[in-house]
Design an enzyme around this catalytic site. Structure first.
Site, short mmCIF file in Angstrom:
data_model
loop_
_atom_site.label_atom_id
_atom_site.label_comp_id
_atom_site.label_asym_id
_atom_site.label_seq_id
_atom_site.Cartn_x
_atom_site.Cartn_y
_atom_site.Cartn_z
N HIS A 1 44.46 26.27 36.91
CA HIS A 1 43.06 26.70 36.87
C HIS A 1 42.88 27.82 35.83
O HIS A 1 42.01 27.73 34.96
CB HIS A 1 42.65 27.20 38.26
N GLU A 2 43.73 28.83 35.90
CA GLU A 2 43.62 29.95 34.96
C GLU A 2 43.97 29.51 33.54
O GLU A 2 43.34 29.94 32.58
CB GLU A 2 44.50 31.13 35.41
#
Lengths: 235, 446
Positions: free
Chosen positions: A186-187
């Site tokens: 996600h990051e």
């Protein structure tokens, strides 16, 4: 018979040199040895191959353990990145997080960590991912699972709030690794410029509590994947 | 609404708060801006459109609550969310009183922040939708939408226009099909009650017991079959207009109950004790001669005077032939579009036939006749063969001025309409067959 034995010996010797050559190239790529460490004979034999490997090396992602993170956790993350994005990774020595500690909150400021990660971005790395097990925060929020530079190079993710034990549940290593992998992707997605995705199954869907991470998959939806692939294709 | 279209402005003097909040919302896909003090915030609000403003209570130069007041002056629909480092009931109450959507204490739980912004966005969307719908309602029923060219109808519209903004009870009288409900809707749509419901009740279409329940509603178990509590039309019309159609058909008992409610604006549901207060305007319509009904004893005089405050009489279509061509053209266009047919107008012959028809069913009959004609006509013009009407001589002829002449013409018309079926014609004329035979003989109609 002795002739066959001789041939087998030659083959064995060839294979062992080949294996040695590959290991050497990999160690040089990871900067665990340099060309100076090689013997003259090695240099003569392999210099051409090694030089070619170094020159043709693709950009890679650097993974930085922040404070102490178990090796097996990092290796699983490496494998997940390689499997999903087909990018090489490199695990660096751990970084002490004392500089990011906020005594008033008893937490670590993730924005400060991101700034430091950018300062130590290794040559040839196009992303740097910090992995930790301490509690992260940004000033306005009580905590964050991670933080990333939107369209930038650095991201940090913590498994502290992902651990079931924190919520009074039995420890679940597999679940923890799954959550960590999802939040890492996600990051990482944010560093590729991706925003939160409305697709509930996409790893870019926002999660604000641990169980919500479990609802999404660990992969990008078609459009997010296409976006990341198009950027990787230019690398 | 796309998230990119939603603007969030963060007003805080701490750069770390501004940056971290900005980043959080940017990752969510919102359009984000930030300001470090009140002056900067006001400048940004003048320059562009912002939907949600996060406001720190303590700002250099101006208090956050004071700035919120200024923001509401610039745009009252902007949603403001107050943020503070220290929770204080006083400031929370003060800011909420000044119209803040919510009040949060730093640091904020990420899950709570996500829900807060989602709710604020939903609130903002509903506000915008509400404004748009109100604009649509205002545009929807304009007086110029009633199609007419006759001076009689212009007078009707003038009266309706005059009475609409007041709260006066209106009685609309006229034959069936002249458009009484349309005028009632126009009165409602041009009144201050237009954003509240218009509730029509057809008083002629229901049995007395049902009508009572329809008006007043009932409590659970009030009678056999009353399995749930039900709100009546009076309750539903709260704030709006109650339209009593065919009010002449209301029974004496219901008239009494309605009269009490109209006087006191209070009632109880059937089977209930709780007094319910309501506020509605009454517009009623009838095609009956109520004065005659009072004499007959079928309509209460006090109820009549309660309703008959401002009367509008809509003349029948035959008395305003000037309205027939524009109405006919309007219906042709309407039905041609809805049936996807290429019919552009009405032939001269057909129009002449329409003008000469008696139209006992008034505009409703005209609309139905045109609808049928549009169904069967391939186009491009509506022909007289398409029209399901028969011509009756208009009362232009001097012979028709006497009562006998009118009776003769009418019997002739009914006989033609019923294909000279004596029994059916007698039933339509509400006379017995022997009388009809004698009149046919008298007027030489055979």
């Amino acid at each position: 018979m002795s002739k066959v034995r001789g041939i087998l010996k030659q083959i064995g010797s060839f294979l062992s040199r080949l294996r040695f050559e590959r290991q050497l190239v990999r160690r040089i790529q990871r900067r665990t040895v340099t060309q100076e460490h090689l013997t003259d004979a090695d240099s003569l034999v392999f210099s051409q191959t090694v030089q070619e490997s170094i020159e043709s090396r693709k950009p890679f992602i650097s993974i930085v353990p922040l404070n102490t993170v178990p090796d097996d956790v990092l290796q699983r993350l490496e494998r997940a990145i390689s499997r999903t994005l087909d990018i090489e990774t490199e695990i660096t020595p751990p970084l002490d997080l004392a500089f990011a500690f906020d005594s008033s909150r008893n937490q670590y400021n993730s924005t400060v960590i991101l700034t430091r990660l950018l300062e130590i971005l290794p040559d040839g790395a196009f992303k740097i991912l910090g992995v930790t097990n301490v509690d992260l925060f940004i000033p306005i929020l009580t905590f964050v699972f991670g933080e990333a530079q939107l369209n930038g190079a650095a991201a940090v993710v913590s498994m502290y709030r992902m651990e079931n034990e924190l919520y009074g549940l039995p420890r679940d290593e597999r679940n923890l690794q799954d959550r960590l992998t999802k939040e890492l992707f996600h990051e990482l997605g944010h560093t590729f410029g991706l925003l939160h995705c409305d697709d509930y199954d996409c790893v870019m869907h926002a999660s604000t509590y641990a169980e919500e991470i479990d609802l999404k998959s660990d992969s990008f939806c078609a459009s997010c994947y296409e976006w990341v692939s198009s950027i990787l294709a230019d690398k | 609404m796309n998230k990119k279209d939603i603007g969030i402005l963060i007003v805080d003097d701490e750069p770390s708060v501004r940056n971290s909040l900005s980043k959080w919302f940017e990752e969510d896909g919102y359009r984000v801006g930030s300001a470090n003090d009140a002056a900067d915030a006001q400048r940004k609000l003048q320059e562009g459109r912002w939907d949600i403003v996060f406001l720190d209570i303590k700002l250099p130069g101006m208090d956050g609550v004071e700035l919120q007041k200024r923001i509401k002056e610039i745009d009252p629909h902007i949603i403001t969310i107050m943020i503070t480092a220290y929770a204080s009931v006083d400031t929370a109450v003060r800011s909420l009183k000044e119209g803040a959507f919510d009040y949060v204490t730093k640091p904020i739980d990420p899950d709570y922040l996500t829900h807060l912004v989602n709710n604020a966005v939903r609130q903002q969307q509903l506000t915008i939708e509400n404004i748009q719908l109100r604009e649509q309602i205002t545009k929807l029923h304009k007086f110029d939408e009633i199609i007419c060219e006759s001076s009689q109808m212009e007078k009707v519209l003038e009266l309706a226009k005059m009475v609409a903004p007041t709260d006066t009870t209106v009685m609309i009288r006229g034959e069936s099909g002249v458009g009484k409900e349309l005028v009632a809707r126009l009165i409602h749509a041009n009144s201050k009650r237009r954003y509240f419901p218009f509730v029509p009740v057809n008083c002629g279409g229901m049995a007395e017991s049902l009508l009572e329940s329809e008006f007043f509603g009932h409590e659970k178990g009030a009678f056999t079959g009353a399995e749930y509590q039900r709100k009546g039309k009076l309750e539903m019309a709260d704030g709006g207009t109650l339209f009593l159609d065919e009010v002449g058909n209301v029974s004496m008992k219901t008239q009494m109950d309605l009269l009490r409610t109209l006087e006191t604006k209070q009632f109880t549901r059937l089977g209930g004790n709780k007094v319910i207060n309501v506020d509605f305007r009454v517009v009623c319509a009838t095609n009956k001669n109520l004065e005659f009904a009072i004499e007959e004893g079928t309509f209460r005089e006090d109820f009549y005077y309660r309703l008959n405050v401002f009367t509008i009489f809509i003349p029948p279509l035959r008395e305003r032939p000037a309205d027939i061509p524009p109405l006919a053209e309007h219906f042709v266009q309407k039905y041609a579009i809805s049936m996807n047919k290429n019919i552009t107008g009405i032939s001269d012959e057909a129009m002449e036939m329409l003008k000469r028809h008696h139209w006992p069913g008034n505009v409703r009959e005209l609309a139905n006749a045109i609808e049928r004609a549009v169904v069967i006509e391939p186009g491009p013009l509506l022909r007289k063969e398409d029209l399901p009407i028969q011509i009756v001589q208009k009362s232009e002829s001097p012979q028709l001025e006497s009562l006998e002449a009118v009776e003769k013409a009418h019997i002739q018309y009914i006989l033609e309409k019923t294909d000279r079926n004596i029994s059916q014609a007698a039933r339509t004329l509400k006379i017995d067959r022997v009388t009809l035979y004698s009149k046919i003989k008298k007027y030489g109609l055979k």
